[in-house]
Motif scaffolding. Sequence first.
Motif, PDB file in Angstrom:
ATOM      1  N   UNK A   1      -5.070 -93.837   3.618  1.00  0.00           N
ATOM      2  CA  UNK A   1      -3.633 -94.088   3.756  1.00  0.00           C
ATOM      3  C   UNK A   1      -3.109 -94.887   2.566  1.00  0.00           C
ATOM      4  N   UNK A   2      -3.838 -95.902   2.156  1.00  0.00           N
ATOM      5  CA  UNK A   2      -3.425 -96.726   1.013  1.00  0.00           C
ATOM      6  C   UNK A   2      -3.436 -95.910  -0.278  1.00  0.00           C
ATOM      7  N   UNK A   3      -4.436 -95.057  -0.447  1.00  0.00           N
ATOM      8  CA  UNK A   3      -4.500 -94.218  -1.641  1.00  0.00           C
ATOM      9  C   UNK A   3      -3.356 -93.211  -1.669  1.00  0.00           C
ATOM     10  N   UNK A   4      -2.975 -92.696  -0.511  1.00  0.00           N
ATOM     11  CA  UNK A   4      -1.834 -91.777  -0.456  1.00  0.00           C
ATOM     12  C   UNK A   4      -0.535 -92.492  -0.814  1.00  0.00           C
ATOM     13  N   UNK A   5      -0.393 -93.732  -0.357  1.00  0.00           N
ATOM     14  CA  UNK A   5       0.818 -94.490  -0.672  1.00  0.00           C
ATOM     15  C   UNK A   5       0.908 -94.818  -2.152  1.00  0.00           C
ATOM     16  N   UNK A   6      -0.219 -95.104  -2.788  1.00  0.00           N
ATOM     17  CA  UNK A   6      -0.187 -95.479  -4.201  1.00  0.00           C
ATOM     18  C   UNK A   6       0.120 -94.261  -5.080  1.00  0.00           C
ATOM     19  N   UNK A   7       0.004 -93.067  -4.529  1.00  0.00           N
ATOM     20  CA  UNK A   7       0.351 -91.866  -5.286  1.00  0.00           C
ATOM     21  C   UNK A   7       1.859 -91.784  -5.537  1.00  0.00           C
ATOM     22  N   UNK A   8       2.638 -92.528  -4.779  1.00  0.00           N
ATOM     23  CA  UNK A   8       4.079 -92.601  -4.998  1.00  0.00           C
ATOM     24  C   UNK A   8       4.340 -93.383  -6.283  1.00  0.00           C
ATOM     25  N   UNK A   9       5.138 -92.863  -7.156  1.00  0.00           N
ATOM     26  CA  UNK A   9       5.327 -93.510  -8.458  1.00  0.00           C
ATOM     27  C   UNK A   9       6.028 -94.864  -8.370  1.00  0.00           C
ATOM     28  N   UNK A  10       6.685 -95.163  -7.257  1.00  0.00           N
ATOM     29  CA  UNK A  10       7.351 -96.459  -7.103  1.00  0.00           C
ATOM     30  C   UNK A  10       6.393 -97.565  -6.677  1.00  0.00           C
ATOM     31  N   UNK A  11       5.198 -97.205  -6.251  1.00  0.00           N
ATOM     32  CA  UNK A  11       4.216 -98.194  -5.804  1.00  0.00           C
ATOM     33  C   UNK A  11       3.438 -98.698  -7.008  1.00  0.00           C
ATOM     34  N   UNK A  12       3.359-100.015  -7.129  1.00  0.00           N
ATOM     35  CA  UNK A  12       2.705-100.600  -8.301  1.00  0.00           C
ATOM     36  C   UNK A  12       1.427-101.356  -7.957  1.00  0.00           C
ATOM     37  N   UNK A  13       1.111-101.502  -6.675  1.00  0.00           N
ATOM     38  CA  UNK A  13      -0.057-102.287  -6.294  1.00  0.00           C
ATOM     39  C   UNK A  13      -0.854-101.547  -5.228  1.00  0.00           C
ATOM     40  N   UNK A  14      -2.127-101.378  -5.468  1.00  0.00           N
ATOM     41  CA  UNK A  14      -3.011-100.716  -4.516  1.00  0.00           C
ATOM     42  C   UNK A  14      -3.675-101.762  -3.636  1.00  0.00           C
ATOM     43  N   UNK A  15      -3.640-101.530  -2.342  1.00  0.00           N
ATOM     44  CA  UNK A  15      -4.317-102.410  -1.398  1.00  0.00           C
ATOM     45  C   UNK A  15      -5.234-101.563  -0.531  1.00  0.00           C
ATOM     46  N   UNK A  16      -6.000-102.225   0.277  1.00  0.00           N
ATOM     47  CA  UNK A  16      -6.917-101.531   1.177  1.00  0.00           C
ATOM     48  C   UNK A  16      -8.325-102.030   0.946  1.00  0.00           C
ATOM     49  N   UNK A  17      -9.265-101.434   1.638  1.00  0.00           N
ATOM     50  CA  UNK A  17     -10.665-101.848   1.489  1.00  0.00           C
ATOM     51  C   UNK A  17     -11.261-101.270   0.190  1.00  0.00           C
ATOM     52  N   UNK A  18     -10.810-101.784  -0.929  1.00  0.00           N
ATOM     53  CA  UNK A  18     -11.229-101.249  -2.226  1.00  0.00           C
ATOM     54  C   UNK A  18     -12.713-101.438  -2.489  1.00  0.00           C
ATOM     55  N   UNK A  19     -13.341-102.324  -1.765  1.00  0.00           N
ATOM     56  CA  UNK A  19     -14.782-102.522  -1.908  1.00  0.00           C
ATOM     57  C   UNK A  19     -15.542-101.264  -1.526  1.00  0.00           C
ATOM     58  N   UNK A  20     -14.925-100.426  -0.709  1.00  0.00           N
ATOM     59  CA  UNK A  20     -15.567 -99.184  -0.301  1.00  0.00           C
ATOM     60  C   UNK A  20     -15.594 -98.154  -1.414  1.00  0.00           C
ATOM     61  N   UNK A  21     -14.713 -98.318  -2.406  1.00  0.00           N
ATOM     62  CA  UNK A  21     -14.707 -97.390  -3.528  1.00  0.00           C
ATOM     63  C   UNK A  21     -15.880 -97.666  -4.427  1.00  0.00           C
TER      64      UNK A  21
END
Length: 108
Positions: A88-108
């Motif tokens: 869900x967080x990765x889908x939201x960051x695909x929007x060009x207006x979003x400048x900050x990625x959040x979520x469980x990035x440790x899983x990446x």
Amino acid sequence: MFPSANCIDKFMVKCTWMQEAFSHLPHDADEETVRRYVRAHIIMLLCTQLFRDKSGTRMHIWWLPFVARLEDMGGYSWGSAALSWLYRCLCRVANRNVVKLVGPLKLL
């Protein structure tokens, strides 16, 4: 023990209040008090590590029912929930207006 009005913003509770209210378990704590502190610490872990928001300073009350009964927590698929939150967080960051990625990035 209950948060004051300045600690609550709509459906969010400030992490600082949670940390202050549940930082030290009283020495004479009964079993219910210990369970309350355990729930608070689990909520803090969920909201600050796996299911964070962009502020990083607030916790959504959405997660409260999932820690209401500690006995049921082992039956939830937390890995699936974390991966779907990350998606869900990765889908939201695909929007060009979003400048900050959040979520469980440790899983990446």
